[in-house]
Design a protein around this motif. Structure first.
Motif, PDB file in Angstrom:
ATOM      1  N   GLU A  59       0.838  -1.211   0.000  1.00 28.64           N
ATOM      2  CA  GLU A  59       0.000   0.000   0.000  1.00 28.64           C
ATOM      3  C   GLU A  59       0.866   1.251   0.000  1.00 28.64           C
ATOM      4  O   GLU A  59       0.639   2.175  -0.781  1.00 28.64           O
ATOM      5  N   GLN A  60       1.868   1.257   0.865  1.00 32.27           N
ATOM      6  CA  GLN A  60       2.703   2.435   1.056  1.00 32.27           C
ATOM      7  C   GLN A  60       3.559   2.766  -0.167  1.00 32.27           C
ATOM      8  O   GLN A  60       3.686   3.923  -0.539  1.00 32.27           O
ATOM      9  N   TYR A  61       4.150   1.752  -0.796  1.00 32.76           N
ATOM     10  CA  TYR A  61       5.115   2.012  -1.870  1.00 32.76           C
ATOM     11  C   TYR A  61       4.615   1.708  -3.278  1.00 32.76           C
ATOM     12  O   TYR A  61       5.179   2.212  -4.243  1.00 32.76           O
ATOM     13  N   TYR A  66      14.169  -2.205   8.912  1.00 32.42           N
ATOM     14  CA  TYR A  66      14.303  -1.595   7.581  1.00 32.42           C
ATOM     15  C   TYR A  66      14.936  -2.568   6.587  1.00 32.42           C
ATOM     16  O   TYR A  66      14.667  -2.477   5.390  1.00 32.42           O
ATOM     17  N   VAL A  67      15.742  -3.522   7.077  1.00 30.58           N
ATOM     18  CA  VAL A  67      16.361  -4.513   6.186  1.00 30.58           C
ATOM     19  C   VAL A  67      15.305  -5.527   5.749  1.00 30.58           C
ATOM     20  O   VAL A  67      15.190  -5.841   4.560  1.00 30.58           O
ATOM     21  N   VAL A  68      14.528  -6.026   6.699  1.00 34.44           N
ATOM     22  CA  VAL A  68      13.448  -6.968   6.367  1.00 34.44           C
ATOM     23  C   VAL A  68      12.450  -6.291   5.437  1.00 34.44           C
ATOM     24  O   VAL A  68      12.013  -6.875   4.434  1.00 34.44           O
ATOM     25  N   ASP A  69      12.128  -5.032   5.727  1.00 38.34           N
ATOM     26  CA  ASP A  69      11.199  -4.290   4.865  1.00 38.34           C
ATOM     27  C   ASP A  69      11.758  -4.143   3.451  1.00 38.34           C
ATOM     28  O   ASP A  69      11.026  -4.285   2.473  1.00 38.34           O
ATOM     29  N   TYR A  70      13.047  -3.865   3.339  1.00 36.57           N
ATOM     30  CA  TYR A  70      13.650  -3.746   2.013  1.00 36.57           C
ATOM     31  C   TYR A  70      13.488  -5.054   1.229  1.00 36.57           C
ATOM     32  O   TYR A  70      13.111  -5.032   0.057  1.00 36.57           O
ATOM     33  N   VAL A  71      13.780  -6.182   1.866  1.00 33.68           N
ATOM     34  CA  VAL A  71      13.666  -7.463   1.157  1.00 33.68           C
ATOM     35  C   VAL A  71      12.210  -7.715   0.773  1.00 33.68           C
ATOM     36  O   VAL A  71      11.928  -8.170  -0.342  1.00 33.68           O
ATOM     37  N   LEU A  72      11.288  -7.386   1.668  1.00 24.40           N
ATOM     38  CA  LEU A  72       9.863  -7.530   1.320  1.00 24.40           C
ATOM     39  C   LEU A  72       9.500  -6.632   0.135  1.00 24.40           C
ATOM     40  O   LEU A  72       8.830  -7.084  -0.801  1.00 24.40           O
ATOM     41  N   PRO A  87      12.818   4.426   0.694  1.00 25.72           N
ATOM     42  CA  PRO A  87      13.908   5.359   0.985  1.00 25.72           C
ATOM     43  C   PRO A  87      15.172   4.737   1.590  1.00 25.72           C
ATOM     44  O   PRO A  87      16.232   5.357   1.551  1.00 25.72           O
ATOM     45  N   ARG A  88      15.095   3.536   2.111  1.00 31.55           N
ATOM     46  CA  ARG A  88      16.273   2.945   2.752  1.00 31.55           C
ATOM     47  C   ARG A  88      16.878   1.809   1.924  1.00 31.55           C
ATOM     48  O   ARG A  88      17.584   0.958   2.452  1.00 31.55           O
ATOM     49  N   THR A  89      16.629   1.821   0.632  1.00 36.94           N
ATOM     50  CA  THR A  89      17.144   0.766  -0.237  1.00 36.94           C
ATOM     51  C   THR A  89      18.662   0.650  -0.150  1.00 36.94           C
ATOM     52  O   THR A  89      19.192  -0.437   0.094  1.00 36.94           O
TER      53      THR A  89
END
Length: 191
Positions: A90-92, A134-140, A164-166
């Protein structure tokens, strides 16, 4: 009979600690370090024998807080991981990436995650558990992007620019991989 400094002392924990008993074990071999662990409904705190009562109480409180913080970072279950993926979509991606399933797997030791777009399934390596959010979110986000663009072409990387934290997350993961290749040094001996 005087109390033996080696013997353990059982006391009621500080208010709000969430455990029923704290057992303090003093050791003459232990010089500076303090450690703690849970054993059933009891917390064991290991301290140097020479510590004063005031230091003991301070360290018991510190270690109970530390254990509580560690326990609050428990690993997300598959259903929480699915909810997180939906929120990130939803967010990205405006909700366009809709995974049919998101789950942890233990058979991915060379990849952080994988996606099968035709099935809508996303799998994350168990090695990510315990890494920063933020790392788990990046992989997701990376795997969600594959539901929209299967390959790693320019269009795919443009999608990832939304997170933003890619670069930071990629750097973290590269560091983990590099650290795994370093020679292992012998562990420091405890005093």
């Amino acid at each position: 009979m005087p109390a033996d400094p080696q013997r353990s002392v059982t006391s009621k924990p500080p208010r709000g600690s969430g455990t029923s008993a704290v057992e303090v074990r003093r050791s003459s071999r232990r010089r500076r370090t303090v450690s703690a662990y849970r054993e059933g409904d009891r917390t064991i705190v290991l301290i140097p024998a020479r510590m004063s009562e005031a230091e003991e109480q301070r360290w018991v409180t510190v270690m109970l807080d530390k254990l509580a913080a560690q326990e609050s970072k428990r690993v997300l279950g598959d259903s929480a991981l699915t909810e997180r993926a939906q929120r990130l979509s939803e967010q990205y991606f405006g909700g366009r990436a809709r995974p049919a399933s998101v789950r942890w797997v233990t058979n991915q030791n060379t990849r952080w995650g994988s996606c099968t777009p035709s099935e809508g399934s996303i799998r994350l390596s168990h090695r990510l558990q315990g890494m920063p959010e933020y790392v788990v979110d990046y992989v997701l986000v990376h795997e969600l992007a594959h539901l929209l663009v299967p390959g790693h072409g320019p269009r795919f990387w443009r999608l990832l620019e939304a997170y933003p934290r890619t670069e930071r997350a990629r750097g973290y993961l590269e560091g983990v991989v590099a650290a795994g290749r370093l020679p292992h040094l012998p562990a420091a001996r405890e005093e």
